[in-house]
Design a protein around this motif. Structure first.
Motif, mmCIF file in Angstrom:
data_model
loop_
_atom_site.group_PDB
_atom_site.id
_atom_site.type_symbol
_atom_site.label_atom_id
_atom_site.label_comp_id
_atom_site.label_asym_id
_atom_site.label_seq_id
_atom_site.Cartn_x
_atom_site.Cartn_y
_atom_site.Cartn_z
ATOM 1 N N LYS A 64 105.483 70.422 34.533
ATOM 2 C CA LYS A 64 106.468 71.030 34.042
ATOM 3 C C LYS A 64 107.744 69.480 35.030
ATOM 4 C CE LYS A 64 108.081 75.158 34.429
ATOM 5 N NZ LYS A 64 107.996 76.290 35.219
ATOM 6 N N VAL A 65 108.676 69.415 33.979
ATOM 7 C CA VAL A 65 109.938 68.470 34.753
ATOM 8 C C VAL A 65 110.934 69.381 35.330
ATOM 9 C CG1 VAL A 65 110.635 65.773 34.282
ATOM 10 C CG2 VAL A 65 108.516 66.602 33.061
ATOM 11 N N GLY A 66 111.344 68.857 36.627
ATOM 12 C CA GLY A 66 112.406 69.869 36.810
ATOM 13 C C GLY A 66 113.481 69.411 36.623
ATOM 14 N N VAL A 67 114.925 69.601 37.382
ATOM 15 C CA VAL A 67 116.583 69.261 36.086
ATOM 16 C C VAL A 67 116.433 68.172 37.730
ATOM 17 C CG1 VAL A 67 117.664 71.473 37.716
ATOM 18 C CG2 VAL A 67 118.890 69.775 36.078
ATOM 19 N N PHE A 68 115.954 68.164 38.336
ATOM 20 C CA PHE A 68 116.088 67.027 39.448
ATOM 21 C C PHE A 68 115.878 65.645 39.518
ATOM 22 C CE2 PHE A 68 116.648 69.954 43.266
ATOM 23 C CZ PHE A 68 118.575 69.804 43.436
ATOM 24 N N THR A 69 114.529 65.760 38.341
ATOM 25 C CA THR A 69 113.999 64.749 38.166
ATOM 26 C C THR A 69 114.755 64.304 36.732
ATOM 27 O OG1 THR A 69 112.395 65.180 38.838
ATOM 28 C CG2 THR A 69 111.734 63.291 36.800
ATOM 29 N N ALA B 77 116.433 60.133 36.674
ATOM 30 C CA ALA B 77 116.616 59.315 36.463
ATOM 31 C C ALA B 77 117.269 58.455 35.305
ATOM 32 C CB ALA B 77 115.459 60.218 34.810
ATOM 33 N N VAL B 78 118.365 59.349 35.051
ATOM 34 C CA VAL B 78 119.749 58.944 33.929
ATOM 35 C C VAL B 78 120.303 58.772 34.964
ATOM 36 C CG1 VAL B 78 121.750 59.719 33.204
ATOM 37 C CG2 VAL B 78 119.779 60.763 32.757
ATOM 38 N N THR B 79 120.338 58.384 36.654
ATOM 39 C CA THR B 79 120.876 58.186 37.414
ATOM 40 C C THR B 79 120.342 56.375 37.669
ATOM 41 O OG1 THR B 79 121.411 60.369 38.335
ATOM 42 C CG2 THR B 79 121.927 58.036 40.147
ATOM 43 N N ALA B 80 119.063 57.050 37.624
ATOM 44 C CA ALA B 80 118.321 55.440 37.955
ATOM 45 C C ALA B 80 118.635 54.463 36.594
ATOM 46 C CB ALA B 80 116.590 55.014 38.266
ATOM 47 N N ILE C 168 116.862 61.526 44.399
ATOM 48 C CA ILE C 168 117.336 62.586 43.859
ATOM 49 C C ILE C 168 116.524 63.270 43.056
ATOM 50 C CG2 ILE C 168 118.588 63.905 41.281
ATOM 51 C CD1 ILE C 168 121.113 61.758 42.689
ATOM 52 N N SER C 169 115.309 62.306 42.747
ATOM 53 C CA SER C 169 114.407 62.802 41.789
ATOM 54 C C SER C 169 113.062 63.356 42.729
ATOM 55 C CB SER C 169 113.105 61.729 41.094
ATOM 56 O OG SER C 169 112.594 60.832 41.782
ATOM 57 N N GLN C 170 113.426 63.125 43.923
ATOM 58 C CA GLN C 170 112.418 63.701 44.870
ATOM 59 C C GLN C 170 113.206 64.799 45.989
ATOM 60 O OE1 GLN C 170 109.118 62.862 45.743
ATOM 61 N NE2 GLN C 170 109.815 61.527 43.766
#
Length: 301
Positions: free
Chosen positions: A129-134, A138-141, A290-292
């Motif tokens: 599962k990939v959470g909203v923070f990831t 990703a978008v920010t990066a 953010i991803s972490q």
């Protein structure tokens, strides 16, 4: 924060610094020898530097006959894991070193650091599962990558492109290590994958590069740094550092290698970033953090 966690954080910070400045060493090394010669020699040194550590832990954890038989059965799996991980490491390290010919140490580190975001996204194919923070990270990066690498002609440099493709292979490599390290000895797996990467690099170097003793001697210090410090010492510090540190804190501290690489490039190689590049670095690092972020809400922290 207790003294053990504080000590662990310091060890991880030192690890990030060593890895960050390794980008500078790699950038200097390619001035004297080819990509594959450099990687072949430094990973050979890295593998050799881990052997005393393996012998030390083997001595400390002497086991009975039954355990020895079990370890012998796992040897075949260790060889397979080392081969696959070493192959992936060879591709990732080669792309990174080739990219460094045409990009700066700081940019290479920030683009490579995208693996922190890519690992959970690639995990989708493993039904993770990939959470909203990831996704936010990703978008920010990606926006940061645009500011850092896309020029006024809306194109990305060849060096940055190699680093970007390499980031995917670093992410795959981490997923492989995550899977195999649960089944085999992590230290032996690391040593074996370094030997495989070194062997593949030297075979390629013999085929496409002109290897000279003079060139290797000229690149001696970067090779020693990249092999002994970046691989042997830093790996050991990481092992001991993560002992008393939460996974989220460890990932965040280790991601600071990108900052140390940019600092090293600025201080030692006189590399400069324009305003767009600085904004890109800030956004990319923010995306990594953010991803972490989801990890900080876990109870094990």
């Amino acid at each position: 924060m207790d003294k053990y966690k504080f000590r662990s954080n310091l060890l991880l910070l030192l690890t990030a610094a060593i890895w960050g400045f390794a980008f500078v060493a790699q950038r200097v090394g390619i001035k004297y020898i080819g990509t594959f010669t450099f990687n072949g020699t430094r990973f050979a040194l890295g593998a050799l530097s881990l052997i005393p550590l393996i012998l030390f832990f083997n001595y400390k954890s002497r086991v009975g006959k039954a355990k020895v038989i079990e370890q012998q059965k796992n040897r075949k799996e260790l060889y397979m894991a080392g081969l696959l991980s070493g192959l992936c490491l060879f591709i990732a390290a080669s792309l990174q070193q080739i990219g460094l010919i045409e990009t700066t140490a700081g940019k290479a580190a920030f683009i490579t650091g995208l693996y922190i975001v890519l690992v959970p996204i690639l995990g989708i194919f493993l039904r993770q599962k990939v959470g909203v923070f990831t996704w936010i990270g990703a978008v920010t990066a990606v926006v940061g990558l645009y500011f850092l690498s896309i020029n006024e002609y809306f194109s990305i440099s060849k060096g940055d492109l190699f680093e970007l493709v390499g980031a995917f292979f670093w992410a795959i490599h981490i997923l492989l290590i995550d899977r195999f390290s649960r089944k085999v000895d992590a230290l032996k797996l690391s040593c074996m994958q370094f030997f495989v990467c070194s062997a593949l690099s030297m075979i390629t170097a013999l085929a496409v590069e002109n290897i000279t003793l003079y060139g290797i001697c000229q690149a001696g210090m970067p090779i020693l740094y990249g092999g002994v410090l970046s691989v042997g010492v830093a790996y050991t510090l990481q092992v001991f550092g993560q002992k008393n540190a939460s996974p989220s804190h460890a990932a965040l501290i280790l991601s600071l290698e990108t900052v140390f690489a940019a600092l090293g490039g600025y201080l030692l190689l006189n590399e400069r970033l324009n305003t767009m590049g600085i904004i890109g670095c800030i956004l990319m690092f923010s995306g990594m953090v953010i991803s972490q972020s989801h990890s900080f809400f876990r109870k094990d922290n």
